[in-house]
Design an enzyme around this catalytic site. Sequence first.
Site, PDB file in Angstrom:
ATOM      1  N   ARG A  12      85.944  69.826  36.104  1.00 12.83           N
ATOM      2  CA  ARG A  12      86.147  70.557  34.843  1.00 12.83           C
ATOM      3  C   ARG A  12      87.520  70.300  34.210  1.00 12.83           C
ATOM      4  O   ARG A  12      87.944  71.002  33.318  1.00 12.83           O
ATOM      5  CB  ARG A  12      85.927  72.051  35.058  1.00 12.83           C
ATOM      6  CG  ARG A  12      84.524  72.332  35.567  1.00 12.83           C
ATOM      7  CD  ARG A  12      84.125  73.779  35.582  1.00 12.83           C
ATOM      8  NE  ARG A  12      82.885  73.939  36.338  1.00 12.83           N
ATOM      9  CZ  ARG A  12      81.665  73.676  35.868  1.00 12.83           C
ATOM     10  NH1 ARG A  12      81.514  73.269  34.626  1.00 12.83           N
ATOM     11  NH2 ARG A  12      80.587  73.826  36.622  1.00 12.83           N
ATOM     12  N   HIS A  36      79.864  61.712  41.368  1.00  8.25           N
ATOM     13  CA  HIS A  36      79.342  62.289  40.127  1.00  8.25           C
ATOM     14  C   HIS A  36      80.513  62.480  39.172  1.00  8.25           C
ATOM     15  O   HIS A  36      81.525  63.061  39.539  1.00  8.25           O
ATOM     16  CB  HIS A  36      78.637  63.620  40.402  1.00  8.25           C
ATOM     17  CG  HIS A  36      77.772  64.069  39.260  1.00  8.25           C
ATOM     18  ND1 HIS A  36      78.282  64.384  38.031  1.00  8.25           N
ATOM     19  CD2 HIS A  36      76.433  64.223  39.160  1.00  8.25           C
ATOM     20  CE1 HIS A  36      77.279  64.726  37.226  1.00  8.25           C
ATOM     21  NE2 HIS A  36      76.143  64.635  37.886  1.00  8.25           N
ATOM     22  N   TYR A  82      81.988  66.758  34.266  1.00  9.48           N
ATOM     23  CA  TYR A  82      81.077  67.368  33.279  1.00  9.48           C
ATOM     24  C   TYR A  82      81.655  67.316  31.867  1.00  9.48           C
ATOM     25  O   TYR A  82      80.950  67.583  30.898  1.00  9.48           O
ATOM     26  CB  TYR A  82      80.772  68.817  33.651  1.00  9.48           C
ATOM     27  CG  TYR A  82      79.917  68.955  34.875  1.00  9.48           C
ATOM     28  CD1 TYR A  82      78.805  68.129  35.067  1.00  9.48           C
ATOM     29  CD2 TYR A  82      80.200  69.903  35.859  1.00  9.48           C
ATOM     30  CE1 TYR A  82      78.011  68.246  36.189  1.00  9.48           C
ATOM     31  CE2 TYR A  82      79.411  70.027  36.993  1.00  9.48           C
ATOM     32  CZ  TYR A  82      78.314  69.202  37.149  1.00  9.48           C
ATOM     33  OH  TYR A  82      77.536  69.314  38.265  1.00  9.48           O
ATOM     34  N   HIS A  91      76.112  61.929  33.187  1.00 11.41           N
ATOM     35  CA  HIS A  91      75.132  62.381  32.198  1.00 11.41           C
ATOM     36  C   HIS A  91      75.452  61.648  30.899  1.00 11.41           C
ATOM     37  O   HIS A  91      76.586  61.730  30.416  1.00 11.41           O
ATOM     38  CB  HIS A  91      75.237  63.891  31.986  1.00 11.41           C
ATOM     39  CG  HIS A  91      74.964  64.680  33.227  1.00 11.41           C
ATOM     40  ND1 HIS A  91      74.904  66.045  33.236  1.00 11.41           N
ATOM     41  CD2 HIS A  91      74.719  64.296  34.501  1.00 11.41           C
ATOM     42  CE1 HIS A  91      74.641  66.467  34.462  1.00 11.41           C
ATOM     43  NE2 HIS A  91      74.539  65.423  35.259  1.00 11.41           N
ATOM     44  N   GLU A 109      72.305  59.050  34.556  1.00 11.08           N
ATOM     45  CA  GLU A 109      71.375  60.037  35.115  1.00 11.08           C
ATOM     46  C   GLU A 109      70.343  60.467  34.076  1.00 11.08           C
ATOM     47  O   GLU A 109      70.680  60.742  32.922  1.00 11.08           O
ATOM     48  CB  GLU A 109      72.155  61.271  35.621  1.00 11.08           C
ATOM     49  CG  GLU A 109      71.234  62.315  36.258  1.00 11.08           C
ATOM     50  CD  GLU A 109      71.989  63.422  36.984  1.00 11.08           C
ATOM     51  OE1 GLU A 109      73.223  63.337  37.135  1.00 11.08           O
ATOM     52  OE2 GLU A 109      71.318  64.381  37.395  1.00 11.08           O
ATOM     53  N   ASP A 151      66.965  62.178  38.495  1.00 15.65           N
ATOM     54  CA  ASP A 151      67.027  63.547  39.025  1.00 15.65           C
ATOM     55  C   ASP A 151      65.622  64.141  38.916  1.00 15.65           C
ATOM     56  O   ASP A 151      65.078  64.261  37.812  1.00 15.65           O
ATOM     57  CB  ASP A 151      68.041  64.364  38.207  1.00 15.65           C
ATOM     58  CG  ASP A 151      68.278  65.752  38.792  1.00 15.65           C
ATOM     59  OD1 ASP A 151      67.281  66.456  39.042  1.00 15.65           O
ATOM     60  OD2 ASP A 151      69.452  66.129  38.983  1.00 15.65           O
ATOM     61  N   HIS A 162      65.367  67.236  36.727  1.00 18.22           N
ATOM     62  CA  HIS A 162      65.543  66.928  35.307  1.00 18.22           C
ATOM     63  C   HIS A 162      64.307  66.271  34.701  1.00 18.22           C
ATOM     64  O   HIS A 162      63.879  66.662  33.619  1.00 18.22           O
ATOM     65  CB  HIS A 162      66.746  65.999  35.106  1.00 18.22           C
ATOM     66  CG  HIS A 162      68.059  66.611  35.503  1.00 18.22           C
ATOM     67  ND1 HIS A 162      69.240  65.910  35.498  1.00 18.22           N
ATOM     68  CD2 HIS A 162      68.381  67.861  35.914  1.00 18.22           C
ATOM     69  CE1 HIS A 162      70.228  66.694  35.885  1.00 18.22           C
ATOM     70  NE2 HIS A 162      69.731  67.887  36.157  1.00 18.22           N
ATOM     71  N   HIS A 212      68.581  62.167  42.616  1.00 17.66           N
ATOM     72  CA  HIS A 212      68.991  63.550  42.870  1.00 17.66           C
ATOM     73  C   HIS A 212      67.720  64.319  43.213  1.00 17.66           C
ATOM     74  O   HIS A 212      66.809  64.417  42.397  1.00 17.66           O
ATOM     75  CB  HIS A 212      69.672  64.154  41.636  1.00 17.66           C
ATOM     76  CG  HIS A 212      71.066  63.661  41.440  1.00 17.66           C
ATOM     77  ND1 HIS A 212      71.758  63.852  40.274  1.00 17.66           N
ATOM     78  CD2 HIS A 212      71.892  63.009  42.293  1.00 17.66           C
ATOM     79  CE1 HIS A 212      72.971  63.312  40.410  1.00 17.66           C
ATOM     80  NE2 HIS A 212      73.069  62.794  41.614  1.00 17.66           N
ATOM     81  N   ASP A 248      67.748  72.851  32.485  1.00 17.28           N
ATOM     82  CA  ASP A 248      68.302  72.242  33.693  1.00 17.28           C
ATOM     83  C   ASP A 248      68.708  73.334  34.677  1.00 17.28           C
ATOM     84  O   ASP A 248      69.841  73.812  34.640  1.00 17.28           O
ATOM     85  CB  ASP A 248      69.512  71.380  33.278  1.00 17.28           C
ATOM     86  CG  ASP A 248      70.180  70.706  34.451  1.00 17.28           C
ATOM     87  OD1 ASP A 248      69.732  70.901  35.594  1.00 17.28           O
ATOM     88  OD2 ASP A 248      71.167  69.981  34.225  1.00 17.28           O
ATOM     89  N   HIS A 263      68.302  73.989  38.800  1.00 17.18           N
ATOM     90  CA  HIS A 263      67.806  73.457  40.076  1.00 17.18           C
ATOM     91  C   HIS A 263      67.277  74.570  40.973  1.00 17.18           C
ATOM     92  O   HIS A 263      67.751  75.705  40.904  1.00 17.18           O
ATOM     93  CB  HIS A 263      68.924  72.729  40.828  1.00 17.18           C
ATOM     94  CG  HIS A 263      69.533  71.602  40.057  1.00 17.18           C
ATOM     95  ND1 HIS A 263      70.484  70.767  40.586  1.00 17.18           N
ATOM     96  CD2 HIS A 263      69.328  71.167  38.794  1.00 17.18           C
ATOM     97  CE1 HIS A 263      70.840  69.866  39.686  1.00 17.18           C
ATOM     98  NE2 HIS A 263      70.157  70.093  38.587  1.00 17.18           N
ATOM     99  N   GLU A 265      71.173  68.523  45.349  1.00 15.89           N
ATOM    100  CA  GLU A 265      72.122  69.286  44.512  1.00 15.89           C
ATOM    101  C   GLU A 265      71.514  70.672  44.314  1.00 15.89           C
ATOM    102  O   GLU A 265      71.444  71.186  43.204  1.00 15.89           O
ATOM    103  CB  GLU A 265      72.286  68.635  43.136  1.00 15.89           C
ATOM    104  CG  GLU A 265      72.897  67.258  43.104  1.00 15.89           C
ATOM    105  CD  GLU A 265      72.925  66.690  41.682  1.00 15.89           C
ATOM    106  OE1 GLU A 265      71.927  66.824  40.957  1.00 15.89           O
ATOM    107  OE2 GLU A 265      73.957  66.127  41.297  1.00 15.89           O
TER     108      GLU A 265
END
Length: 281
Positions: free
Chosen positions: A36, A66, A69, A106, A143, A177, A180, A214, A227, A229, A259
Amino acid sequence: MIIGGHMSIGGGFRDAPARARDIGLDAMQVFTKNQRQWIAKPLNMEDVHGYMENMKKYDIKITVAHASYLVNLAAPDDEKFKKSIDSMLHELQRCDILNIPYLVFHPGAHMGKGEKEGLKRIVDGLNSIIDKMENINARIAIETTAGQGTNLGYKFDHIAYMLDNVSDKSKVKVCMDTCHIFAAGYELRSKEGYEKTMEEFEKMIGFENLKVVHLNDSEKSLGSRVDRHAQIGRGYIGKEGFRNILNDFRFKDIPLILETPGGEALYGEDLKMIKEILGGG
Ligand code: ZN
Ligand code: MN
Ligand code: MN
């Protein structure tokens, strides 16, 4: 099969392989920096060397990374776009130091500019990155997304467009994923639906480009474009869907990275469920 999990690196990279092995995982995914924040301290080389030794010691087959974000290669704002490119390059360099072969990211959100504009912007961003990848070994893995908000990459044709338009295809791979693609509307539960989804993936993207999976169940229904999980077998994909996925020989040599909610504390439950499903349960 190579089952892995996203591991925390809050305390450094060094101890993650032992924790993964303890859980029963053969692969890992990590953030190379705080996901972040744009800025990161240089890697601590003592930590990196300890990590490398422990990868061997605990027999972890592969670690993938990964990306942050914050990265948005579809960002209409020029400053955010440039920051995203720089951040990806910086993370690719960190991957090389850690000997990590793939950086999953992403593709981006167009923020109201429209899908066509957004896809073009992503390709421009990828090409700016590729221009500076001459001395980088790590590869970018796009992804597949759930298509939440204005996120692109929820259709296999979006990914195909990116692969077809980058200046050097050898530098760009793909991460699928399962949560996703299901949330994006690709069926995984019935045998016929599953085969149709995978045939479309093969036709549009090609399994030779698939380097990371994923492995997540979905808290939301087929085509919800949300999204969220769920633990394996406990969401809408369910045991039915994972029976198809886990028995698919096409995934035999690809790291399947959990994940799932609860992270490291609950991956053991996911592994138990995977064994149960493979055992015919
Ligand atoms: Zn992701
Ligand atoms: Mn994912
Ligand atoms: Mn997700």
